[in-house]
Design an enzyme around this catalytic site. Sequence first.
Site, PDB file in Angstrom:
ATOM      1  N   PRO A 206      50.627  47.608  29.916  1.00  0.00           N
ATOM      2  CA  PRO A 206      51.035  45.927  28.537  1.00  0.00           C
ATOM      3  C   PRO A 206      49.693  45.995  28.200  1.00  0.00           C
ATOM      4  O   PRO A 206      48.740  45.649  28.763  1.00  0.00           O
ATOM      5  CB  PRO A 206      51.653  45.690  28.865  1.00  0.00           C
ATOM      6  CG  PRO A 206      51.947  45.896  30.333  1.00  0.00           C
ATOM      7  CD  PRO A 206      50.904  46.217  30.552  1.00  0.00           C
ATOM      8  N   LYS A 210      48.556  50.831  23.092  1.00  0.00           N
ATOM      9  CA  LYS A 210      49.557  52.033  23.298  1.00  0.00           C
ATOM     10  C   LYS A 210      50.066  52.061  21.729  1.00  0.00           C
ATOM     11  O   LYS A 210      50.067  53.441  21.023  1.00  0.00           O
ATOM     12  CB  LYS A 210      50.514  52.175  24.176  1.00  0.00           C
ATOM     13  CG  LYS A 210      49.520  51.777  25.279  1.00  0.00           C
ATOM     14  CD  LYS A 210      50.733  52.438  26.685  1.00  0.00           C
ATOM     15  CE  LYS A 210      52.016  51.877  26.606  1.00  0.00           C
ATOM     16  NZ  LYS A 210      51.278  50.166  27.005  1.00  0.00           N
ATOM     17  N   THR A 211      50.777  51.196  21.535  1.00  0.00           N
ATOM     18  CA  THR A 211      51.852  51.398  20.125  1.00  0.00           C
ATOM     19  C   THR A 211      50.792  51.847  18.766  1.00  0.00           C
ATOM     20  O   THR A 211      50.576  52.039  18.047  1.00  0.00           O
ATOM     21  CB  THR A 211      51.516  49.592  20.365  1.00  0.00           C
ATOM     22  OG1 THR A 211      52.793  49.473  20.911  1.00  0.00           O
ATOM     23  CG2 THR A 211      53.075  49.741  18.740  1.00  0.00           C
ATOM     24  N   HIS A 426      43.528  20.330  46.906  1.00  0.00           N
ATOM     25  CA  HIS A 426      43.464  21.901  46.714  1.00  0.00           C
ATOM     26  C   HIS A 426      42.888  22.927  46.106  1.00  0.00           C
ATOM     27  O   HIS A 426      42.378  24.155  46.658  1.00  0.00           O
ATOM     28  CB  HIS A 426      45.284  22.036  46.536  1.00  0.00           C
ATOM     29  CG  HIS A 426      46.073  22.874  46.445  1.00  0.00           C
ATOM     30  ND1 HIS A 426      46.701  23.193  46.924  1.00  0.00           N
ATOM     31  CD2 HIS A 426      45.333  24.321  45.424  1.00  0.00           C
ATOM     32  CE1 HIS A 426      47.751  24.509  46.746  1.00  0.00           C
ATOM     33  NE2 HIS A 426      46.757  24.414  45.435  1.00  0.00           N
ATOM     34  N   GLU A 427      42.198  22.430  44.938  1.00  0.00           N
ATOM     35  CA  GLU A 427      41.418  22.911  44.105  1.00  0.00           C
ATOM     36  C   GLU A 427      40.527  23.576  44.767  1.00  0.00           C
ATOM     37  O   GLU A 427      39.184  24.517  45.033  1.00  0.00           O
ATOM     38  CB  GLU A 427      41.644  22.297  42.360  1.00  0.00           C
ATOM     39  CG  GLU A 427      42.475  22.658  41.754  1.00  0.00           C
ATOM     40  CD  GLU A 427      43.212  23.841  42.561  1.00  0.00           C
ATOM     41  OE1 GLU A 427      42.882  25.162  41.971  1.00  0.00           O
ATOM     42  OE2 GLU A 427      44.748  23.923  41.994  1.00  0.00           O
ATOM     43  N   HIS A 430      40.254  25.433  47.519  1.00  0.00           N
ATOM     44  CA  HIS A 430      40.487  27.381  47.091  1.00  0.00           C
ATOM     45  C   HIS A 430      38.856  28.190  46.730  1.00  0.00           C
ATOM     46  O   HIS A 430      38.012  28.946  46.758  1.00  0.00           O
ATOM     47  CB  HIS A 430      41.221  27.489  45.402  1.00  0.00           C
ATOM     48  CG  HIS A 430      42.324  27.431  45.538  1.00  0.00           C
ATOM     49  ND1 HIS A 430      43.049  28.626  46.705  1.00  0.00           N
ATOM     50  CD2 HIS A 430      43.681  26.719  45.044  1.00  0.00           C
ATOM     51  CE1 HIS A 430      44.656  27.916  46.281  1.00  0.00           C
ATOM     52  NE2 HIS A 430      44.711  27.722  45.677  1.00  0.00           N
TER      53      HIS A 430
HETATM   54  P1  ADP Z   1      50.354  47.737  24.078  1.00  0.00           P
HETATM   55  O1  ADP Z   1      51.496  49.031  22.559  1.00  0.00           O
HETATM   56  O2  ADP Z   1      50.114  49.601  25.019  1.00  0.00           O
HETATM   57  O3  ADP Z   1      51.457  47.161  24.688  1.00  0.00           O
HETATM   58  P2  ADP Z   1      49.352  46.967  21.898  1.00  0.00           P
HETATM   59  O4  ADP Z   1      48.663  48.606  20.863  1.00  0.00           O
HETATM   60  O5  ADP Z   1      50.395  46.344  21.251  1.00  0.00           O
HETATM   61  O6  ADP Z   1      49.578  47.432  23.114  1.00  0.00           O
HETATM   62  O7  ADP Z   1      48.391  46.632  21.661  1.00  0.00           O
HETATM   63  C1  ADP Z   1      48.575  44.862  21.703  1.00  0.00           C
HETATM   64  C2  ADP Z   1      47.468  44.032  19.993  1.00  0.00           C
HETATM   65  O8  ADP Z   1      46.413  43.464  20.595  1.00  0.00           O
HETATM   66  C3  ADP Z   1      46.807  45.167  18.939  1.00  0.00           C
HETATM   67  O9  ADP Z   1      48.163  44.769  17.750  1.00  0.00           O
HETATM   68  C4  ADP Z   1      45.936  45.161  18.739  1.00  0.00           C
HETATM   69  O10 ADP Z   1      45.804  43.816  17.861  1.00  0.00           O
HETATM   70  C5  ADP Z   1      45.595  44.990  19.931  1.00  0.00           C
HETATM   71  N1  ADP Z   1      45.169  45.551  20.786  1.00  0.00           N
HETATM   72  C6  ADP Z   1      45.158  45.929  21.934  1.00  0.00           C
HETATM   73  N2  ADP Z   1      44.600  46.970  22.402  1.00  0.00           N
HETATM   74  C7  ADP Z   1      43.299  46.876  21.239  1.00  0.00           C
HETATM   75  C8  ADP Z   1      42.617  48.302  21.613  1.00  0.00           C
HETATM   76  N3  ADP Z   1      42.153  49.114  22.336  1.00  0.00           N
HETATM   77  N4  ADP Z   1      41.370  48.045  20.124  1.00  0.00           N
HETATM   78  C9  ADP Z   1      41.580  47.147  19.102  1.00  0.00           C
HETATM   79  N5  ADP Z   1      42.757  46.143  19.544  1.00  0.00           N
HETATM   80  C10 ADP Z   1      44.043  46.282  20.508  1.00  0.00           C
HETATM   81 ZN    ZN Z   2      46.556  26.839  44.778  1.00  0.00          ZN
HETATM   82 MG    MG Z   3      53.180  48.394  23.067  1.00  0.00          MG
END
Ligand code: ADP
Ligand code: ZN
Ligand code: MG
Length: 626
Positions: A206, A210-211, A426-427, A430
């Site tokens: 994520p 990709k989008t 605790h911290e 770590h």
């Molecule tokens: P995915 O679809 O892989 O979950 P998104 O394309 O929705 O990720 O990315 C969310 C936002 O993060 C984008 O609108 C952009 O602002 C930023 N972002 C993510 N990857 C890139 C990238 N490779 N270059 C520039 N901006 C990015």
């Molecule tokens: Zn802890």
């Molecule tokens: Mg996406």
Amino acid sequence: MDPKRKQKQMKFSMGYMLIALLVVWLFNDLIFRPLFISETEVTYSDFLRDLEAGKVEHVSIGGDRILFNLRNESTGKTGLRNAVRVDDPQIVERLLKAKVPFEAQSQAKGLVEALLGWVLPFLPLLVIWYFFYKRMSEGGAGVMSIGKSKAQEIHGELTGIKFSNVGGVGEAEVELREIIDYLKEPSRFNRLGAKLPKGVLLVGPPGTGKTLLAKATAGEAGVPFFFLTGSSFVEMFVGVGAARVRDLFEQAKRKAPCIIFIDEIDAIGQARSSVAAVGGNSERENTLNQLLAEMDGFAPNTGVVIMAATNRPEILDQALLRPGRFDRQVQVVLPSESGRLEILRIHTREMPLDQDVSLERLAKVTPGFSGADLANIANEASLLAVRRKGESVTMADFDLAIERVVAGLQRKTPLSGEVRRKVAYHEAGHALAAHYLPHTDPVHKVSIIPTAKGALGYTMQMPEEDRYLIGEEELRSRMAVMLGGRAAELLVFGEATTGAANDLERVTEVARRMVTEFGMSSRLGPVRYAAPAGMYLQGMAGGRSDLSPETIACIDEEIRQLVKESQERSLDILRKHETALHEVSRILQEEEIISGERIRWIAEECDRNGVSVPGGKNGNDVGGTA
Ligand code: ADP
Ligand code: ZN
Ligand code: MG
């Protein structure tokens, strides 16, 4: 739809309703009355008087009225008079006595009157319904347009996004270039008989863009972009998903060349068998089948390229990945250091950056961050600069922004009393475990300021480089660090607190994967015991049904062993460096935040001087050790 528009629409239909009511009223009063009741209205006593005086010529008795006319006289348009009927049992006698011919009016009204009587009450309803209907079909949403694809609303938009907006995806970009060339000039490919893949699947974690990449592909090629998310197919009404798919492809074919993009395709493309096991979602299956049919149905080189994105390719139905469907996969990975630098540059393009900002350093300290994380950091940094009314965004803004993104917003109320002490130990536990154990990422910062995400404190480690492979030793060290907080509690207070619950969850997960996925248990050997990905849907505990009870017991045993060893290890380390533990915890209680460098310095000091570091009042607090 935004609330404002909705409000406006409400007012609109209210207006129509008023108009409708007005129309009904007009009908009633201005048209009906004069048409049907055009007689002169008199009182019943007038009628009786006329009757007794022998003036009445003819009487007709209706349901609630008496119509009569007088001899030698014509009043009103028809010469008729009418009186509202009184419940008068002697009426017939009276009429007979006056020797007036009379008749009873049948209760049935005239045909037109009856019809109007029926239709009229419904008229306002009809009018209102008609306008609602019109509104809805115009809006494209709502009950009337269920079967229509949501893609319709965007009409295959031109995205205007270019590859210059996307950073750090070098290889994916190269692969997509070919698609762009094709979309720009399909005839060149057709002439040479080259067939392009119909479907391109973007695969990656994520937030890796990709989008964004799909949009950029359409933008570079200058073709319409039909955007849809997988979940929007699977609607609440059965049969709608399949209709959507059909509709979408129909539209796209008319607009070719173009790109259809189905985001989060796993929502529809989940393996059919595994889904059926949970009771079956035939709606999803129908949609998926329709999608497959459509993809097979149109000839290659029609100029429609289907792109889809998922972060869980392993759960997709194999049928989707066959040749002729999504047969080309493009991996979109987390950005490397240079990639992160590119992305940071893109997202800080329009920001006035202070002299001291080093994007290179930021790229260096953010391994594992996705493009979306980096975009988020840049935005947070600029917000921080705005809040302190600065002229430009400084490196300190960026540092704080990273922390916010990693740990969540800081809460303002500080911890106090016993909780503060416990969290500090605790911290510190770590942090010191991370400092002393080999193969661990250096400590960047420790804080006991509660975060908005619910943590009472946190120890931030920053990897020094991108990690592609992790060795067994490193995993063991990480586990010991995760348990460092709990170990410190045991060592100092003699008991653990609930604060370590999240640590235990993480450490158990690592141990489980070491045993069942990475083959790192000598007793169980290099065998995968974890369920195939996606099988968790079957809802069985442990995921796999083909393991013997002995094996399952053994897996549990090995996991427990690994976690226990890690616990021992961090207890050992902290016992050996107890002075440093008290010292770091003391400073934390006083100052709430310690930098990684200071911890390293304190640790070295304490090691050199032995026990002589002033422990302050906390020196006495060493309780029983576990
Ligand atoms: P995915 O679809 O892989 O979950 P998104 O394309 O929705 O990720 O990315 C969310 C936002 O993060 C984008 O609108 C952009 O602002 C930023 N972002 C993510 N990857 C890139 C990238 N490779 N270059 C520039 N901006 C990015
Ligand atoms: Zn802890
Ligand atoms: Mg996406």
